[in-house]
Design an enzyme around this catalytic site. Structure first.
Site, PDB file in Angstrom:
ATOM      1  N   THR A 138      -0.094  -0.708   6.817  1.00  0.00           N
ATOM      2  CA  THR A 138       0.383  -1.303   5.474  1.00  0.00           C
ATOM      3  C   THR A 138       0.763  -2.905   5.855  1.00  0.00           C
ATOM      4  O   THR A 138       1.337  -3.055   6.931  1.00  0.00           O
ATOM      5  CB  THR A 138       1.755  -0.532   4.941  1.00  0.00           C
ATOM      6  OG1 THR A 138       2.281  -1.294   3.995  1.00  0.00           O
ATOM      7  CG2 THR A 138       2.629  -0.132   5.768  1.00  0.00           C
ATOM      8  N   GLY A 139       0.946  -3.733   5.027  1.00  0.00           N
ATOM      9  CA  GLY A 139       0.967  -5.018   5.190  1.00  0.00           C
ATOM     10  C   GLY A 139       0.006  -5.966   4.929  1.00  0.00           C
ATOM     11  O   GLY A 139      -0.981  -5.663   4.106  1.00  0.00           O
TER      12      GLY A 139
ATOM     13  N   ARG B 157     -11.637  -9.304  -3.601  1.00  0.00           N
ATOM     14  CA  ARG B 157     -10.987  -9.274  -2.307  1.00  0.00           C
ATOM     15  C   ARG B 157     -10.650  -7.884  -1.865  1.00  0.00           C
ATOM     16  O   ARG B 157     -10.235  -7.015  -2.595  1.00  0.00           O
ATOM     17  CB  ARG B 157      -9.580 -10.021  -2.393  1.00  0.00           C
ATOM     18  CG  ARG B 157      -8.862 -10.129  -1.155  1.00  0.00           C
ATOM     19  CD  ARG B 157      -7.900  -8.981  -0.873  1.00  0.00           C
ATOM     20  NE  ARG B 157      -6.808  -9.123   0.258  1.00  0.00           N
ATOM     21  CZ  ARG B 157      -6.102  -8.123   0.412  1.00  0.00           C
ATOM     22  NH1 ARG B 157      -5.890  -7.054  -0.383  1.00  0.00           N
ATOM     23  NH2 ARG B 157      -5.133  -8.381   1.540  1.00  0.00           N
ATOM     24  N   VAL B 158     -10.908  -7.517  -0.358  1.00  0.00           N
ATOM     25  CA  VAL B 158     -10.713  -6.296   0.210  1.00  0.00           C
ATOM     26  C   VAL B 158      -9.847  -6.567   1.525  1.00  0.00           C
ATOM     27  O   VAL B 158     -10.110  -7.353   2.168  1.00  0.00           O
ATOM     28  CB  VAL B 158     -11.881  -5.512   0.478  1.00  0.00           C
ATOM     29  CG1 VAL B 158     -11.531  -4.309   1.269  1.00  0.00           C
ATOM     30  CG2 VAL B 158     -13.050  -5.217  -0.707  1.00  0.00           C
ATOM     31  N   GLY B 159      -8.705  -5.756   1.207  1.00  0.00           N
ATOM     32  CA  GLY B 159      -7.747  -6.022   2.469  1.00  0.00           C
ATOM     33  C   GLY B 159      -8.069  -4.776   3.569  1.00  0.00           C
ATOM     34  O   GLY B 159      -9.269  -4.137   3.501  1.00  0.00           O
ATOM     35  N   ASP B 160      -7.225  -4.482   4.472  1.00  0.00           N
ATOM     36  CA  ASP B 160      -7.301  -3.361   5.366  1.00  0.00           C
ATOM     37  C   ASP B 160      -7.296  -2.124   4.937  1.00  0.00           C
ATOM     38  O   ASP B 160      -7.851  -1.107   5.487  1.00  0.00           O
ATOM     39  CB  ASP B 160      -6.049  -3.551   6.333  1.00  0.00           C
ATOM     40  CG  ASP B 160      -4.721  -3.288   5.764  1.00  0.00           C
ATOM     41  OD1 ASP B 160      -4.555  -3.933   4.899  1.00  0.00           O
ATOM     42  OD2 ASP B 160      -4.199  -2.205   6.051  1.00  0.00           O
TER      43      ASP B 160
ATOM     44  N   THR C 125       0.873  -1.284   0.146  1.00  0.00           N
ATOM     45  CA  THR C 125       0.109  -0.007   0.119  1.00  0.00           C
ATOM     46  C   THR C 125       0.737   1.427   0.227  1.00  0.00           C
ATOM     47  O   THR C 125       1.958   1.245   0.398  1.00  0.00           O
ATOM     48  CB  THR C 125      -0.911   0.128   1.330  1.00  0.00           C
ATOM     49  OG1 THR C 125      -1.274  -1.237   1.521  1.00  0.00           O
ATOM     50  CG2 THR C 125      -1.782   0.925   1.501  1.00  0.00           C
TER      51      THR C 125
ATOM     52  N   GLY D   7      -3.178  -7.343   4.460  1.00  0.00           N
ATOM     53  CA  GLY D   7      -4.600  -7.042   4.735  1.00  0.00           C
ATOM     54  C   GLY D   7      -5.568  -7.662   5.747  1.00  0.00           C
ATOM     55  O   GLY D   7      -6.254  -7.249   6.765  1.00  0.00           O
TER      56      GLY D   7
HETATM   57  N1  GLY Z   1      -2.480  -3.878   2.819  1.00  0.00           N
HETATM   58  C1  GLY Z   1      -2.841  -4.019   1.585  1.00  0.00           C
HETATM   59  C2  GLY Z   1      -3.933  -5.035   1.406  1.00  0.00           C
HETATM   60  O1  GLY Z   1      -3.682  -6.096   2.098  1.00  0.00           O
HETATM   61  O2  GLY Z   1      -4.601  -5.060   0.492  1.00  0.00           O
END
Ligand code: GLY
Length: 257
Positions: free
Chosen positions: A190-191, A168-171, A140, A193
């Site tokens: 960041t990392g 798919r949705v991350g953090d 990110t 998700g």
């Molecule tokens: N941190 C970004 C994601 O996992 O999408």
């Protein structure tokens, strides 16, 4: 007049070779703050620059999904209680601006084709996004800032972790795990998700007591060391920092940096 500050990151897992784009973003946001501009304008300008940098995992350089598509997530929030977020949007080189477009709308989060339809109706740029096949740099970009009025803002943008499925949705666009801002602190994560979301990372850091360093260290301590994670933060007390358990290009600009 308060001392402004801006902190940007280019993603946990990225290395020093990706630092120039992060420095450029921080310099751009800093020039806005020094001219008396708002924290919101500063974070949007900084994240736009990082979205346009093909080596960073956001916008133009968004990592591809398992099917080869490029679906992007972005979010913006402000210390006066506003939020806009876009998830899994396609054909949108700068999703951070679409997310910002939702700050003053009665709805705050849009997903997929519905997000793109809304962006079309509002006149946001629609264009093919090439994306990146790079297997590295799972992450990110993000930025937090405080302006001369003590107003804070945070913005984040990502293509998501490489090779995840469509939808798919991350953090990154999630209020609580991926970003947080209140009157005292602004944070972006960041990392990986999935792990960050389960830990509700940014909110848990926000409610910790202590210095910013101690609060970010607490956040990282929630994770297995093998799980890539990083944070940037700014406090209303004048602290600013980036910290990760991997390499992470980040930059800070203030009167003291
Ligand atoms: N941190 C970004 C994601 O996992 O999408």
């Amino acid at each position: 007049m308060l001392d402004p500050m801006i902190v940007c990151h280019g993603g946990a897992g990225h290395t020093a070779k990706d630092q120039p784009g992060v420095d450029h973003a921080a310099d751009s946001g800093w020039s806005i703050l020094m001219a008396g501009g708002s924290a919101l304008d500063a974070v949007l300008a900084a994240v736009e620059i990082m979205e346009n940098d093909p080596v960073l995992n956001a916008g133009t350089g968004g990592r591809k999904r398992a099917d080869g598509s490029v679906q992007l997530d972005a979010a913006v929030a402000t210390s006066d209680g506003r939020l806009g977020a876009i998830m899994a949007i396609e054909e949108t080189p700068n999703p951070v601006h679409v997310a910002a477009g939702l700050l003053d709308e009665p709805i705050h989060i849009l997903v997929g084709q519905g997000a793109r339809d809304w962006a079309d109706a509002q006149g946001f740029e629609k264009a093919h996004v090439e994306g990146s096949d790079s297997p590295s740099g799972n992450d990110t970009v993000g930025c937090v800032a405080i302006d001369q009025n003590g107003f804070m803002a945070v913005a984040s943008s990502t293509g998501g972790c490489t090779g995840r499925p469509r939808g798919r949705v991350g953090d990154t666009p999630l209020w609580g795990p991926g970003l947080w801002v209140d009157e005292g602190i602004a944070l972006a994560a960041t990392g990986i998700g999935e792990e960050i979301t389960i830990k509700m990372l940014c909110h848990r850091v926000a409610i910790q007591k202590g210095t910013l360093q101690e609060r970010l260290e607490y956040g990282l301590s929630l994770f297995d060391p093998e799980t890539e994670v990083g944070l940037i933060g700014i406090t209303a007390n004048g602290e600013g920092l980036g910290l990760a358990n991997t390499k992470m290009p980040w930059a800070i600009r203030s009167a003291n940096h």
